[in-house]
Structures are given as structure tokens and as C-alpha cells.
Enzyme design. Structure first.
Site, PDB file in Angstrom:
ATOM      1  CB  THR A   9      78.217 -17.633  -6.269  1.00  8.42           C
ATOM      2  OG1 THR A   9      78.390 -18.712  -7.259  1.00  8.42           O
ATOM      3  CG2 THR A   9      78.689 -16.256  -6.927  1.00  8.42           C
ATOM      4  CG  ASP A  10      80.673 -22.212  -7.844  1.00  7.57           C
ATOM      5  OD1 ASP A  10      79.852 -21.555  -7.941  1.00  7.57           O
ATOM      6  OD2 ASP A  10      80.686 -23.558  -7.873  1.00  7.57           O
ATOM      7  CD  GLU A  11      76.952 -18.952 -11.152  1.00  8.81           C
ATOM      8  OE1 GLU A  11      76.985 -17.969 -11.961  1.00  8.81           O
ATOM      9  OE2 GLU A  11      76.262 -19.586 -11.051  1.00  8.81           O
ATOM     10  CE1 TYR A  33      74.213 -14.033  -8.139  1.00  5.62           C
ATOM     11  CE2 TYR A  33      75.250 -16.023  -9.514  1.00  5.62           C
ATOM     12  CZ  TYR A  33      74.796 -15.529  -8.253  1.00  5.62           C
ATOM     13  OH  TYR A  33      74.977 -16.005  -7.085  1.00  5.62           O
ATOM     14  CE  LYS A  53      76.952 -13.054  -4.358  1.00  7.41           C
ATOM     15  NZ  LYS A  53      75.946 -12.809  -3.225  1.00  7.41           N
ATOM     16  CE1 TYR A  91      67.546 -22.635 -20.414  1.00  3.65           C
ATOM     17  CE2 TYR A  91      69.520 -22.014 -19.154  1.00  3.65           C
ATOM     18  CZ  TYR A  91      68.143 -22.078 -19.293  1.00  3.65           C
ATOM     19  OH  TYR A  91      67.430 -20.981 -18.754  1.00  3.65           O
ATOM     20  CG  ASN A  94      73.302 -28.830 -16.508  1.00  5.35           C
ATOM     21  OD1 ASN A  94      73.724 -28.795 -15.388  1.00  5.35           O
ATOM     22  ND2 ASN A  94      73.603 -27.800 -17.232  1.00  5.35           N
ATOM     23  CG  HIS A 123      75.771 -22.541 -20.235  1.00  7.27           C
ATOM     24  ND1 HIS A 123      74.946 -23.477 -20.581  1.00  7.27           N
ATOM     25  CD2 HIS A 123      75.794 -22.422 -19.069  1.00  7.27           C
ATOM     26  CE1 HIS A 123      74.513 -24.190 -19.596  1.00  7.27           C
ATOM     27  NE2 HIS A 123      74.881 -23.621 -18.553  1.00  7.27           N
TER      28      HIS A 123
HETATM   29  P1  NAD Z   1      67.211 -16.310  -4.006  1.00  7.47           P
HETATM   30  O1  NAD Z   1      67.015 -15.506  -5.083  1.00  7.47           O
HETATM   31  O2  NAD Z   1      66.458 -17.627  -3.471  1.00  7.47           O
HETATM   32  O3  NAD Z   1      67.001 -15.211  -2.451  1.00  7.47           O
HETATM   33  C1  NAD Z   1      67.303 -13.790  -2.355  1.00  7.47           C
HETATM   34  C2  NAD Z   1      66.562 -13.302  -1.135  1.00  7.47           C
HETATM   35  O4  NAD Z   1      66.891 -11.869  -1.365  1.00  7.47           O
HETATM   36  C3  NAD Z   1      65.058 -13.069  -1.789  1.00  7.47           C
HETATM   37  O5  NAD Z   1      64.234 -13.472  -0.395  1.00  7.47           O
HETATM   38  C4  NAD Z   1      64.891 -11.765  -1.907  1.00  7.47           C
HETATM   39  O6  NAD Z   1      63.632 -11.197  -1.640  1.00  7.47           O
HETATM   40  C5  NAD Z   1      66.173 -11.052  -1.196  1.00  7.47           C
HETATM   41  N1  NAD Z   1      66.254  -9.608  -1.682  1.00  7.47           N
HETATM   42  C6  NAD Z   1      66.759  -9.488  -3.241  1.00  7.47           C
HETATM   43  N2  NAD Z   1      67.183  -8.196  -3.201  1.00  7.47           N
HETATM   44  C7  NAD Z   1      66.889  -7.745  -2.209  1.00  7.47           C
HETATM   45  C8  NAD Z   1      67.002  -6.223  -1.523  1.00  7.47           C
HETATM   46  N3  NAD Z   1      67.695  -5.394  -2.475  1.00  7.47           N
HETATM   47  N4  NAD Z   1      67.102  -5.951  -0.329  1.00  7.47           N
HETATM   48  C9  NAD Z   1      66.591  -6.985   0.531  1.00  7.47           C
HETATM   49  N5  NAD Z   1      66.340  -8.192   0.120  1.00  7.47           N
HETATM   50  C10 NAD Z   1      66.595  -8.767  -1.146  1.00  7.47           C
HETATM   51  O7  NAD Z   1      68.824 -16.530  -3.676  1.00  7.47           O
HETATM   52  P2  NAD Z   1      69.316 -17.696  -2.974  1.00  7.47           P
HETATM   53  O8  NAD Z   1      69.408 -18.881  -4.175  1.00  7.47           O
HETATM   54  O9  NAD Z   1      68.770 -18.144  -1.933  1.00  7.47           O
HETATM   55  O10 NAD Z   1      70.867 -17.145  -2.803  1.00  7.47           O
HETATM   56  C11 NAD Z   1      71.298 -16.559  -1.523  1.00  7.47           C
HETATM   57  C12 NAD Z   1      72.638 -16.117  -1.767  1.00  7.47           C
HETATM   58  O11 NAD Z   1      73.767 -17.382  -1.901  1.00  7.47           O
HETATM   59  C13 NAD Z   1      73.061 -15.097  -2.542  1.00  7.47           C
HETATM   60  O12 NAD Z   1      74.032 -14.394  -2.011  1.00  7.47           O
HETATM   61  C14 NAD Z   1      73.700 -15.985  -3.929  1.00  7.47           C
HETATM   62  O13 NAD Z   1      74.688 -15.365  -4.620  1.00  7.47           O
HETATM   63  C15 NAD Z   1      74.160 -16.985  -2.960  1.00  7.47           C
HETATM   64  N6  NAD Z   1      74.766 -18.416  -3.580  1.00  7.47           N
HETATM   65  C16 NAD Z   1      73.528 -19.136  -4.102  1.00  7.47           C
HETATM   66  C17 NAD Z   1      73.770 -20.192  -4.553  1.00  7.47           C
HETATM   67  C18 NAD Z   1      72.833 -21.125  -5.079  1.00  7.47           C
HETATM   68  O14 NAD Z   1      72.968 -22.347  -5.602  1.00  7.47           O
HETATM   69  N7  NAD Z   1      71.547 -20.789  -5.092  1.00  7.47           N
HETATM   70  C19 NAD Z   1      75.056 -20.939  -4.484  1.00  7.47           C
HETATM   71  C20 NAD Z   1      76.172 -20.067  -4.098  1.00  7.47           C
HETATM   72  C21 NAD Z   1      75.810 -18.784  -3.409  1.00  7.47           C
HETATM   73  O1  TDX Z   2      66.051 -24.659 -17.592  1.00  6.75           O
HETATM   74  C1  TDX Z   2      67.154 -24.521 -17.454  1.00  6.75           C
HETATM   75  N1  TDX Z   2      67.620 -25.599 -18.034  1.00  6.75           N
HETATM   76  C2  TDX Z   2      69.092 -25.548 -18.052  1.00  6.75           C
HETATM   77  O2  TDX Z   2      69.682 -26.507 -18.649  1.00  6.75           O
HETATM   78  C3  TDX Z   2      67.862 -23.814 -16.639  1.00  6.75           C
HETATM   79  C4  TDX Z   2      67.124 -22.826 -15.715  1.00  6.75           C
HETATM   80  C5  TDX Z   2      69.160 -24.084 -16.245  1.00  6.75           C
HETATM   81  N2  TDX Z   2      69.793 -24.839 -17.026  1.00  6.75           N
HETATM   82  C6  TDX Z   2      71.199 -25.187 -16.747  1.00  6.75           C
HETATM   83  C7  TDX Z   2      72.132 -23.851 -16.621  1.00  6.75           C
HETATM   84  C8  TDX Z   2      73.313 -24.368 -15.675  1.00  6.75           C
HETATM   85  O3  TDX Z   2      74.377 -25.269 -16.527  1.00  6.75           O
HETATM   86  O4  TDX Z   2      71.246 -25.862 -15.569  1.00  6.75           O
HETATM   87  C9  TDX Z   2      72.457 -25.480 -14.918  1.00  6.75           C
HETATM   88  C10 TDX Z   2      71.937 -24.625 -13.615  1.00  6.75           C
HETATM   89  O5  TDX Z   2      71.298 -23.488 -13.764  1.00  6.75           O
HETATM   90  P1  TDX Z   2      70.731 -22.562 -12.713  1.00  6.75           P
HETATM   91  O6  TDX Z   2      69.930 -23.227 -11.654  1.00  6.75           O
HETATM   92  O7  TDX Z   2      70.230 -21.165 -13.370  1.00  6.75           O
HETATM   93  O8  TDX Z   2      72.047 -22.316 -11.825  1.00  6.75           O
HETATM   94  P2  TDX Z   2      73.414 -21.551 -12.280  1.00  6.75           P
HETATM   95  O9  TDX Z   2      73.466 -20.614 -13.206  1.00  6.75           O
HETATM   96  O10 TDX Z   2      74.517 -22.654 -12.246  1.00  6.75           O
HETATM   97  O11 TDX Z   2      73.795 -20.657 -10.771  1.00  6.75           O
HETATM   98  C11 TDX Z   2      73.355 -21.045  -9.543  1.00  6.75           C
HETATM   99  O12 TDX Z   2      74.616 -21.691  -8.904  1.00  6.75           O
HETATM  100  C12 TDX Z   2      75.292 -20.653  -8.190  1.00  6.75           C
HETATM  101  C13 TDX Z   2      72.607 -20.086  -8.869  1.00  6.75           C
HETATM  102  O13 TDX Z   2      71.552 -19.723  -9.546  1.00  6.75           O
HETATM  103  C14 TDX Z   2      73.509 -19.012  -8.382  1.00  6.75           C
HETATM  104  O14 TDX Z   2      72.790 -18.037  -7.371  1.00  6.75           O
HETATM  105  C15 TDX Z   2      74.732 -19.380  -7.729  1.00  6.75           C
HETATM  106  O15 TDX Z   2      75.479 -18.584  -7.364  1.00  6.75           O
END
Ligand code: NAD
Ligand code: TDX
Length: 332
Positions: free
Chosen positions: A120-122, A147, A151, A204, A246, A273
């Protein structure tokens, strides 16, 4: 190719499985997923007969070693992924994101299997709203939350295993994804499903925090580009120039669902945040020739709203428990 996808029942991983089925029907896919609260087999409906599904934990070193040895490539999506949860209970983030990645690295080292690490970019921390800079592959790590720090730790393990042990690995750090099958705890699905339920979206703090949105299919097409053409040991940033605050996203959701764009609530801010994320994906575009397909966020968002409206059976089982977690989380 025999491809092992960890976390393939989650948001991005399941979309990766569906995309891979369409683009590369010859690839033999195995999904390893623990089916935590964030994973569901409903996300694999339609492809379940074409893949092998293994329910298991990446913290299980013996299982991971055996499965990895049966494959040519591993793409590692599995993670604890939600910042708010990591503020409440950090341990699962350490166990899955750090120890789980360690187990995968030891297994790919053991069997000399190609590994792609999803991150992630975080890990880079945040930027000021008026800073012209964007993150690049050389930006220093500076994570803010449990988190993002776990990562970041997992990325550093990958770099060390490449350098010390010659593991054949690549890393990608992507910005915020949106699209179908995203858990209702996350910002966009939470607000869409709140509106469907007649509840007001919850923003938020001041809502001026900026995220760099990318459609999940663009993230996954980039992952395939890196698997096919990425240079071993290299890190690639994935982003689609989608910066939005947001507040604007909430207003777009409300307007897109036929509601008054002012019909939302400000709630207490997330501790620590991050203010702004922004990705410079020049390396991926110039060196590997990747381009995003979803350039229009508003139409991608409209399609996502339609998906949640048409697939209530997918998200409904998680909605009440998710809102209960938020309601009982105090400041989070
Ligand atoms: P998600 O939470 O939707 O899915 C995670 C999956 O991993 C789930 O199916 C869960 O059951 C499985 N899991 C969790 N712990 C486990 C374990 N110990 N063993 C096996 N399986 C396990 O997450 P996502 O949003 O799909 O993110 C996927 C990947 O992408 C992550 O590595 C996250 O850091 C990265 N990522 C997410 C975003 C985003 O915006 N969502 C952005 C950049 C990177
Ligand atoms: O109810 C809400 N209200 C709100 O204002 C929630 C759930 C979030 N927010 C804000 C927080 C963030 O600024 O919205 C933005 C996005 O929030 P999230 O969906 O929780 O994402 P973020 O914390 O940015 O992280 C996501 O992007 C990077 C993914 O959850 C991560 O897994 C990924 O690495």
C-alpha cells in the site's frame, strides 16, 4: 502456470481471481484464504468450479510451505487491511501482515518460487494538502498506523529476502481501491450501504483528507503487468491520478443516489488520520507500459453504486456487525 493467490476471498484478491479467469483461462488458480470476517466465498461465486480453494491461515508455516511448493508463482494479497481495526486491536495485524509474510518468504525461498507482494501507499505516511509532491519508489517509509506499519515491515522483509537470499520477488504499493466486493467497513461501501439503509453517511473530521482512488481492475491489471514484465527486486507504485477529498466523494455518492449532497454527518476523526496520499506511477507506465482503463472516477463510482444496489445478498450479512463495531469503538 500454477498460481497461488493468498487472500483471494477478500476484496482485491477476489477481483484478481475473476480477472485472471477472464484474461488467462489457462492459468491454474489456487486460493489460500482464512475466511476471516473480511473474506467470503460469496466473492468467488461464478469461478468456484474453476479454482482450488484452500481454507487456511498464512500463519500456518507448514501449510504455507507445502502449498507454495506446488506452485510456480505466488501473489500475496492476504492481510488485515483496515486502519480503524488496527487502532482497536493491533495484534492480528502483526500476526498476519508480518509473520504471515515471513512464512511466505521462507516458503518461496525454500522452493525457488516467483513471488509478488501486494502493498500500500500508506507505508510512506502522508503528504500535506498543498504539497506538490507525490510518493515515488524512493520516498522514505514513514507509516502512521498499526496497519501501515505492519505493511511497511512486510515490504522490508521482502527487500531483505531478495538481497540476502536471492528470492525472485517484486513489490507493488497501490493507492485506495474502489469497486465491487469491497467490505462494508471501508469508506465508499459504508456510505453507499448507509444511504441504501436510510442512514446518513459519516465523514471523519473535516473531510478534507485526500485519497488517490483507483478502480480495483486497474490495480489488478497492473499486478499482472508486473508478474509478466516486472524486474526482480523492483518496487512499482500503482496509481491512476485519482486524488479526491472525502467530502467530495460523499457528495458524489449522495448525488449519485438521488439524495441531497449535504445530507451527511461529520463524526469524530480517526486518531492519527493521514491527510493525503498521492501516487506517481511513472516507473510502471514508462518501464512496463501499463495504463489504467478507468479514467473517469464518477462513472466508476456510479457502477460501484449499482453493484451494491444489485448485490445486497453479498453485503447484507456483514452490515449490522460492522456498524456495531463502529458504534462500540469509542473514538474510532
Ligand atoms: P480485504 O480485507 O478485503 O481481504 C483480505 C483477505 O485476506 C480476506 O479474504 C481475509 O479472509 C484474508 N486473510 C486475512 N488474514 C488471513 C490469514 N492470516 N491467512 C489467510 N488469509 C487471510 O483486503 P483488501 O482490501 O482486498 O486488500 C488486499 C491487499 O491489498 C492487502 O495486502 C492490502 O494491504 C493491499 N492494499 C489494499 C488497498 C485497498 O484500497 N483496499 C490498497 C493498497 C493495497
Ligand atoms: O466511515 C468512514 N468515514 C470516513 O470519513 C470511513 C470508514 C472512512 N473515512 C475516511 C478515512 C479515510 O480518509 O475515508 C478515507 C478512506 O478510509 P478507508 O476506506 O478506511 O481507507 P484508508 O484508511 O485510506 O485505507 C485504504 O487504502 C489503503 C485501505 O483500507 C487500505 O487497506 C489500503 O492500504
Amino acid at each position: 502456470m500454477r498460481l497461488l493467490v493468498t487472500g483471494g476471498a477478500g476484496f482485491i484478491g477476489s477481483n484478481f481471481v475473476h480477472l485472471t479467469r477472464q484474461m488467462f483461462p489457462e492459468v491454474r488458480l489456487t486460493v489460500l484464504d482464512a475466511l476471516t470476517y473480511a473474506g467470503t466465498l460469496r466473492s468467488l461465486q461464478g469461478v468456484e468450479d474453476d479454482i482450488r480453494f484452500v481454507k487456511g491461515d498464512i500463519a500456518d508455516r507448514e501449510l504455507v510451505n507445502r502449498l507454495v511448493g506446488e506452485h510456480d508463482v505466488v501473489v500475496h494479497f492476504a492481510a488485515e487491511s483496515h486502519n480503524d481495526n488496527s487502532l482497536r486491536e493491533p495484534w492480528p495485524f502483526v500476526a498476519t501482515n508480518i509473520v504471515g509474510t515471513f512464512n511466505l518468504l521462507e516458503a518461496v525461498r525454500d522452493h525457488d518460487v516467483r513471488y509478488h507482494h501486494i502493498s500500500t501507499d500508506e507505508v510512506y505516511g502522508d503528504l500535506e494538502l498543498d504539497d506538490p509532491a507525490r510518493f515515488t519508489e524512493t520516498t522514505a517509509y514513514n507509516p502512521s498506523s498499526p496497519y501501515s506499519s505492519t505493511k511497511g515491515a512486510s515490504d522490508l522483509l521482502v527487500r531483505a529476502w531478495v538481497r540476502s537470499f536471492g528470492v525472485r520477488a517484486t513489490i507493488s504499493n497501490c493507492s485506495n481501491n474502489y469497486g465491487p466486493r469491497q467490505h462494508v467497513e471501508k469508506f465508499i461501501p459504508r456510505q453507499i450501504t448507509n444511504v441504501i439503509d436510510g442512514q446518513r453517511p459519516k465523514l471523519y473530521g473535516d473531510g478534507l483528507n485526500v485519497r488517490d482512488w483507483i478502480h480495483v481492475d486497474d490495480h489488478n491489471s497492473a499486478v499482472w503487468t508486473i508478474i509478466e514484465r516486472g524486474q526482480i527486486g523492483q518496487t512499482y507504485l500503482i496509481g491512476a491520478d485519482g486524488e479526491k477529498n472525502n467530502l467530495d466523494v460523499v457528495r458524489l455518492i449522495l448525488a449519485g443516489m438521488g439524495k441531497d449532497p449535504q445530507d451527511f454527518d461529520h463524526v469524530v476523526d480517526r486518531p492519527g488520520h493521514d491527510r493525503r496520499y498521492a501516487i506517481d506511477s511513472t516507473r510502471l507506465r514508462t518501464e512496463l507500459g501499463w495504463r489504467p482503463q478507468y479514467s473517469d472516477f464518477e462513472s466508476g463510482l456510479a457502477a460501484t453504486i449499482d453493484w451494491y444496489r444489485s448485490n445486497e445478498a453479498w453485503w447484507r450479512p456483514e452490515k449490522d456487525a460492522t456498524e456495531y463495531r463502529y458504534a462500540t469503538a469509542g473514538a474510532i
